[in-house]
Design an enzyme around this catalytic site. Structure first.
Site, PDB file in Angstrom:
ATOM      1  N   ARG A  12       8.391   9.947 -39.101  1.00 22.54           N
ATOM      2  CA  ARG A  12       9.443  10.336 -39.686  1.00 22.54           C
ATOM      3  C   ARG A  12      10.569  10.336 -38.647  1.00 22.54           C
ATOM      4  O   ARG A  12      10.262  10.691 -37.541  1.00 22.54           O
ATOM      5  CB  ARG A  12       9.369  11.913 -40.052  1.00 22.54           C
ATOM      6  CG  ARG A  12       8.564  12.874 -39.315  1.00 22.54           C
ATOM      7  CD  ARG A  12       8.619  14.188 -39.783  1.00 22.54           C
ATOM      8  NE  ARG A  12       7.567  14.164 -40.910  1.00 22.54           N
ATOM      9  CZ  ARG A  12       6.190  14.472 -40.739  1.00 22.54           C
ATOM     10  NH1 ARG A  12       5.743  14.837 -39.770  1.00 22.54           N
ATOM     11  NH2 ARG A  12       5.339  14.352 -42.088  1.00 22.54           N
ATOM     12  N   LYS A  21      20.865   5.660 -62.363  1.00 23.10           N
ATOM     13  CA  LYS A  21      21.901   6.536 -61.474  1.00 23.10           C
ATOM     14  C   LYS A  21      23.255   6.513 -62.570  1.00 23.10           C
ATOM     15  O   LYS A  21      23.727   7.635 -63.157  1.00 23.10           O
ATOM     16  CB  LYS A  21      22.530   5.723 -60.575  1.00 23.10           C
ATOM     17  CG  LYS A  21      21.749   5.744 -59.058  1.00 23.10           C
ATOM     18  CD  LYS A  21      22.078   5.042 -58.038  1.00 23.10           C
ATOM     19  CE  LYS A  21      21.191   5.003 -57.096  1.00 23.10           C
ATOM     20  NZ  LYS A  21      21.219   3.794 -55.962  1.00 23.10           N
TER      21      LYS A  21
HETATM   22  N1  HSE Z   1      17.878   1.397 -53.169  1.00 25.90           N
HETATM   23  C1  HSE Z   1      19.241   2.020 -53.652  1.00 25.90           C
HETATM   24  C2  HSE Z   1      20.406   1.218 -53.326  1.00 25.90           C
HETATM   25  C3  HSE Z   1      19.274   3.268 -52.706  1.00 25.90           C
HETATM   26  O1  HSE Z   1      20.199   0.201 -52.707  1.00 25.90           O
HETATM   27  O2  HSE Z   1      21.606   1.633 -53.387  1.00 25.90           O
HETATM   28  C4  HSE Z   1      18.288   4.370 -53.432  1.00 25.90           C
HETATM   29  O3  HSE Z   1      19.116   4.703 -54.725  1.00 25.90           O
END
Ligand code: HSE
Length: 459
Positions: free
Chosen positions: A69, A223
């Protein structure tokens, strides 16, 4: 001495001058989780002064104590049993940062069923099960916060939920996947080919080893679905969102688009097509899609480069607005989680979860319009035999379908036996365009499957 509140909403008021304490439990102590722990340690005092609330870690559930981490988490807080964190009666707020859609769903539902507000960064989970999770939140009287699930550090959820509460969102255009934007920007600025830039993005850790989630548009679909649901008040199902990724975009397309005054971006698009009249929000028809899009160079989204995200929102009262920032990464994501911690903690402090709830279904009868019924301009790239009459045959197919050509470019350079033919097409229904393209693709003089991208005018 500080006062602990119970798991319900602000059952006890703190005496004057005594700062109320809210206890946090987190599931996930990897990159993002340790980023949240670090960011809160860094700015704890600032947040506590702003909120008038003491923020206290009670537990962090991790996969392994010694997993790598970027920032340390005290060993004394860690457990490998997530139920210990969620069910600990001292924990007032649960932060879910494990990802995935199976165990994460159980974690979120368990916490909500205990009446605890939950914070998640998990877009895939919300995309797949958002309706059920928000119904559970409603049933158990707890809120579900998700600022970090869309565009990392950009406070777009807060903006839509609170800042634009008095607006109908008529249009939203988002560059919401940093990996795709990085690839397309480098193709444009360095003349590089898709495969080479993708390999470089993987080396740099932007794209996953299996990059399909990003480059095939699924991450953007998650999204955009969340933003569409929030903006339009009904849960938009992922299967109703039209998605095309960027695998088809070639260096030739980038160059021809540039010649025509456009930049190619992977855009998430949410548009009100009709309905949702002046006195009601119900019955609206919205278009929700993710696809490579030709953006006019004069539009601000054409200048959003590299891994940056941007969301352009048009409200019927506010007009045009733009949000720009880092859409991923431990620190940007932590910033969003801190904002949700503040909201959830204030809800506990003030004993109300109804300030402006994270998601309120309210649009009866609204729906997503099938892509075939939408209208757009198009960029078309064909690979054709350089022979008299070819353009006439193609334009006759388009003409018969009532599809108008705006402009044509045919460069002199040959590609083997064929030449590229670029057509810019006037507004046309998607279904008609698809049918005409299938016909064009069957012509013997057309040597490769036609490439078609939509052109956005932002009208
Ligand atoms: N893989 C995504 C991007 C980020 O490239 O924007 C996480 O949502």
């Amino acid at each position: 001495m500080f006062m602990l509140v119970g798991c319900g909403l602000g059952r006890q008021a703190s005496p004057p001058n005594m700062m109320q304490q809210v206890n946090l439990g987190m599931i996930g102590g990897g990159t993002v989780g340790s980023g949240v722990y670090h960011a809160l340690s860094k700015n704890r005092q600032l947040m506590e002064s702003r909120l008038g609330i003491r923020l206290n870690w009670v537990g962090v559930a991790v996969k392994e104590f010694d997993e790598p981490r970027p920032y340390p988490i005290p060993r004394s807080l860690m457990t490998t049993d997530w139920t210990q964190v969620v069910k600990d009666p001292r924990v007032n707020i649960v932060i879910e940062l494990v990802g995935g859609t199976t165990i994460a769903k159980t974690m979120v539902l368990t916490a909500l069923s205990l009446g605890k507000p939950v914070i998640t960064a998990n877009k895939a989970l919300l995309s797949a099960h958002g309706e059920e999770l928000f119904a559970a939140a409603q049933k158990y009287g707890a809120n579900l916060y998700y600022e970090a699930s869309v565009c990392g550090g950009i406070p777009i959820i807060k903006a839509l939920r609170e800042g634009f509460v008095g607006n109908r969102i008529t249009h939203l255009y988002g560059i919401v996947n940093g990996t795709c934007n990085y690839i397309l920007s480098r193709m444009q600025h360095e003349g590089a080919e898709f495969d080479d830039v993708l390999r470089e993005a993987q080396r740099q850790g932007y794209a996953e080893a299996d990059p399909s989630l990003d480059i095939d548009g699924h991450d953007a679909r998650h999204k955009i679905g969340i933003l569409a649901s929030l903006a339009h008040g009904f849960w938009v199902r992922p299967e109703d969102i039209h998605v095309e990724g960027i695998r088809q975009v070639t260096q030739a397309d980038i160059r021809f688009a540039a010649q025509l005054g456009y930049t190619i971006k992977l855009l998430g698009i949410i548009k009100t097509v009709s309905g949702g009249g002046k006195s009601a929000v119900s019955g609206a028809r919205i278009q929700v899609a993710v696809h490579p899009t030709l953006v006019p160079n004069r539009h601000v989204l054409a200048s959003v480069n590299d891994v940056f995200n941007a969301v352009f929102v048009r409200g019927d009262v506010v007009g045009d607005t733009l949000f720009y920032g880092r859409g991923a990464g431990k620190d940007a994501t932590a910033s969003a989680v801190l904002s949700d911690i503040a909201d959830a903690a204030l809800e506990i402090k003030h004993g109300t979860r109804n300030r402006i709830p994270p998601f309120v279904p309210h649009a009866n009868g609204s729906k997503v319009v099938p892509m075939d019924q939408t209208i757009s301009r198009y960029y078309l790239r064909l690979s054709v035999v350089d022979r008299p009459g070819v353009l006439a045959r193609i334009s006759s197919i388009l003409g018969e379908a009532n599809i108008g050509i705006m402009s044509v470019i045919q460069p002199e350079a040959h590609e083997g036996e064929s030449v590229p033919l670029i057509l810019m097409i006037h507004d046309a229904p998607n279904a008609a365009m698809k049918k005409a393209l299938a016909q064009i693709g069957r012509l013997k003089v057309v040597k490769a499957p036609p490439v078609m991208f939509r052109v956005e005018t932002f009208d």
